[in-house]
Scaffold this motif. Structure first.
Motif, PDB file in Angstrom:
ATOM      1  N   GLU A  16      40.998  52.435  49.103  1.00  0.00           N
ATOM      2  CA  GLU A  16      41.145  51.413  50.144  1.00  0.00           C
ATOM      3  C   GLU A  16      41.635  51.991  51.475  1.00  0.00           C
ATOM      4  N   PRO A  17      42.723  52.788  51.495  1.00  0.00           N
ATOM      5  CA  PRO A  17      43.126  53.348  52.790  1.00  0.00           C
ATOM      6  C   PRO A  17      42.109  54.349  53.341  1.00  0.00           C
ATOM      7  N   TYR A  18      41.438  55.062  52.452  1.00  0.00           N
ATOM      8  CA  TYR A  18      40.399  55.997  52.888  1.00  0.00           C
ATOM      9  C   TYR A  18      39.285  55.246  53.614  1.00  0.00           C
ATOM     10  N   GLU A  19      38.851  54.141  53.039  1.00  0.00           N
ATOM     11  CA  GLU A  19      37.808  53.339  53.672  1.00  0.00           C
ATOM     12  C   GLU A  19      38.305  52.666  54.944  1.00  0.00           C
ATOM     13  N   ALA A  20      39.594  52.284  54.972  1.00  0.00           N
ATOM     14  CA  ALA A  20      40.161  51.679  56.181  1.00  0.00           C
ATOM     15  C   ALA A  20      40.192  52.684  57.326  1.00  0.00           C
ATOM     16  N   VAL A  21      40.541  53.934  57.032  1.00  0.00           N
ATOM     17  CA  VAL A  21      40.537  54.976  58.066  1.00  0.00           C
ATOM     18  C   VAL A  21      39.109  55.224  58.543  1.00  0.00           C
ATOM     19  N   THR A  22      38.164  55.238  57.634  1.00  0.00           N
ATOM     20  CA  THR A  22      36.758  55.418  57.997  1.00  0.00           C
ATOM     21  C   THR A  22      36.304  54.296  58.928  1.00  0.00           C
ATOM     22  N   ASP A  23      36.661  53.055  58.614  1.00  0.00           N
ATOM     23  CA  ASP A  23      36.313  51.922  59.469  1.00  0.00           C
ATOM     24  C   ASP A  23      36.986  52.035  60.840  1.00  0.00           C
ATOM     25  N   ALA A  24      38.236  52.492  60.853  1.00  0.00           N
ATOM     26  CA  ALA A  24      38.954  52.642  62.116  1.00  0.00           C
ATOM     27  C   ALA A  24      38.283  53.699  62.990  1.00  0.00           C
ATOM     28  N   MET A  25      37.833  54.777  62.399  1.00  0.00           N
ATOM     29  CA  MET A  25      37.168  55.831  63.171  1.00  0.00           C
ATOM     30  C   MET A  25      35.821  55.348  63.700  1.00  0.00           C
ATOM     31  N   ALA A  26      35.117  54.539  62.918  1.00  0.00           N
ATOM     32  CA  ALA A  26      33.866  53.951  63.395  1.00  0.00           C
ATOM     33  C   ALA A  26      34.137  52.999  64.559  1.00  0.00           C
ATOM     34  N   ALA A  27      35.265  52.282  64.510  1.00  0.00           N
ATOM     35  CA  ALA A  27      35.638  51.386  65.611  1.00  0.00           C
ATOM     36  C   ALA A  27      35.915  52.178  66.886  1.00  0.00           C
ATOM     37  N   ILE A  28      36.557  53.340  66.749  1.00  0.00           N
ATOM     38  CA  ILE A  28      36.804  54.195  67.914  1.00  0.00           C
ATOM     39  C   ILE A  28      35.477  54.635  68.522  1.00  0.00           C
ATOM     40  N   LEU A  29      34.554  55.064  67.695  1.00  0.00           N
ATOM     41  CA  LEU A  29      33.247  55.496  68.183  1.00  0.00           C
ATOM     42  C   LEU A  29      32.531  54.358  68.905  1.00  0.00           C
ATOM     43  N   GLU A  30      32.576  53.163  68.348  1.00  0.00           N
ATOM     44  CA  GLU A  30      31.935  52.015  68.994  1.00  0.00           C
ATOM     45  C   GLU A  30      32.548  51.734  70.355  1.00  0.00           C
ATOM     46  N   ARG A  31      33.865  51.840  70.452  1.00  0.00           N
ATOM     47  CA  ARG A  31      34.521  51.591  71.737  1.00  0.00           C
ATOM     48  C   ARG A  31      34.144  52.640  72.772  1.00  0.00           C
ATOM     49  N   VAL A  32      34.083  53.891  72.331  1.00  0.00           N
ATOM     50  CA  VAL A  32      33.685  54.959  73.245  1.00  0.00           C
ATOM     51  C   VAL A  32      32.254  54.734  73.721  1.00  0.00           C
ATOM     52  N   ALA A  33      31.367  54.393  72.791  1.00  0.00           N
ATOM     53  CA  ALA A  33      29.963  54.197  73.147  1.00  0.00           C
ATOM     54  C   ALA A  33      29.786  53.077  74.167  1.00  0.00           C
ATOM     55  N   VAL A  34      30.606  52.047  74.075  1.00  0.00           N
ATOM     56  CA  VAL A  34      30.513  50.933  75.012  1.00  0.00           C
ATOM     57  C   VAL A  34      31.224  51.261  76.331  1.00  0.00           C
ATOM     58  N   ALA A  35      32.284  52.057  76.278  1.00  0.00           N
ATOM     59  CA  ALA A  35      33.068  52.354  77.477  1.00  0.00           C
ATOM     60  C   ALA A  35      32.403  53.361  78.405  1.00  0.00           C
ATOM     61  N   VAL A  36      31.537  54.210  77.881  1.00  0.00           N
ATOM     62  CA  VAL A  36      30.902  55.240  78.709  1.00  0.00           C
ATOM     63  C   VAL A  36      29.922  54.594  79.685  1.00  0.00           C
ATOM     64  N   ASP A  37      29.977  55.029  80.922  1.00  0.00           N
ATOM     65  CA  ASP A  37      28.998  54.620  81.924  1.00  0.00           C
ATOM     66  C   ASP A  37      27.801  55.549  81.747  1.00  0.00           C
ATOM     67  N   TRP A  38      26.857  55.147  80.915  1.00  0.00           N
ATOM     68  CA  TRP A  38      25.764  56.021  80.518  1.00  0.00           C
ATOM     69  C   TRP A  38      24.855  56.391  81.681  1.00  0.00           C
ATOM     70  N   ARG A  39      24.637  55.489  82.606  1.00  0.00           N
ATOM     71  CA  ARG A  39      23.810  55.818  83.776  1.00  0.00           C
ATOM     72  C   ARG A  39      24.465  56.917  84.593  1.00  0.00           C
ATOM     73  N   ARG A  40      25.751  56.792  84.821  1.00  0.00           N
ATOM     74  CA  ARG A  40      26.482  57.819  85.567  1.00  0.00           C
ATOM     75  C   ARG A  40      26.466  59.141  84.796  1.00  0.00           C
ATOM     76  N   LEU A  41      26.646  59.067  83.490  1.00  0.00           N
ATOM     77  CA  LEU A  41      26.621  60.268  82.666  1.00  0.00           C
ATOM     78  C   LEU A  41      25.270  60.977  82.780  1.00  0.00           C
ATOM     79  N   LEU A  42      24.187  60.226  82.747  1.00  0.00           N
ATOM     80  CA  LEU A  42      22.863  60.828  82.870  1.00  0.00           C
ATOM     81  C   LEU A  42      22.656  61.470  84.242  1.00  0.00           C
ATOM     82  N   VAL A  43      23.175  60.819  85.276  1.00  0.00           N
ATOM     83  CA  VAL A  43      23.064  61.393  86.621  1.00  0.00           C
ATOM     84  C   VAL A  43      23.808  62.723  86.677  1.00  0.00           C
ATOM     85  N   GLU A  44      25.045  62.744  86.199  1.00  0.00           N
ATOM     86  CA  GLU A  44      25.844  63.969  86.256  1.00  0.00           C
ATOM     87  C   GLU A  44      25.258  65.058  85.357  1.00  0.00           C
TER      88      GLU A  44
END
Length: 146
Positions: free
Chosen positions: A33-61
């Motif tokens: 259970e805690p192993y799966e909870a940590v896995t879910d938490a890490m997936a949540a971090i990835l989702e937040r990063v993916a949404v927070a990145v300004d992808w258009r700006r990243l592609l320009v740079e």
């Protein structure tokens, strides 16, 4: 998706250490259970990063870096964003890791300074949990899909 799994596994390993499994896939080093909870938490971090990145700006740079530093691509004079498929992974990673604001001078500083590699971020987060007061709603919490 291989990138999703690679990021989640890397972050999870930083938090709980190498996950040892029995040969049939059951977690051997901690309860499931805690192993799966940590896995879910890490997936949540990835989702937040993916949404927070300004992808258009990243592609320009990244395309600007690619155009300036890779002589094999200079003759094509990449047009920003229109030929993003020609940008290499190194240029994308460096553009994402660049901390400077504004237009980076890629010829003077072609690589982002990795100042945080030795930081035990998982230990710092664990130590800060005692100060958490509850669930925090974040502007990147909802993923808008168009």
């Amino acid at each position: 998706m291989p990138n999703h799994l690679a990021v989640v596994r890397s972050l999870r390993q930083d938090v709980i250490g190498p996950g040892h499994h029995y040969s049939y896939g059951e977690v051997a080093t901690m309860p499931v259970e805690p192993y799966e909870a940590v896995t879910d938490a890490m997936a949540a971090i990835l989702e937040r990063v993916a949404v927070a990145v300004d992808w258009r700006r990243l592609l320009v740079e990244a395309s600007w870096r690619h155009m300036r530093l890779h002589p094999d691509r200079k003759e094509t004079r990449l047009r920003y964003q229109s030929e993003a498929e020609n940008i290499c992974g190194e240029c994308l990673a460096e553009a994402l890791l660049q901390e400077n604001t504004g237009a980076p001078d890629w010829e003077r500083e072609p690589y982002a300074e990795l100042r945080h590699q030795a930081v035990d971020w998982a230990g710092i987060v664990a130590g800060a949990l005692e100060h958490r007061r509850g669930i925090i709603e974040h502007q990147y919490r909802t993923l808008h899909r168009g």
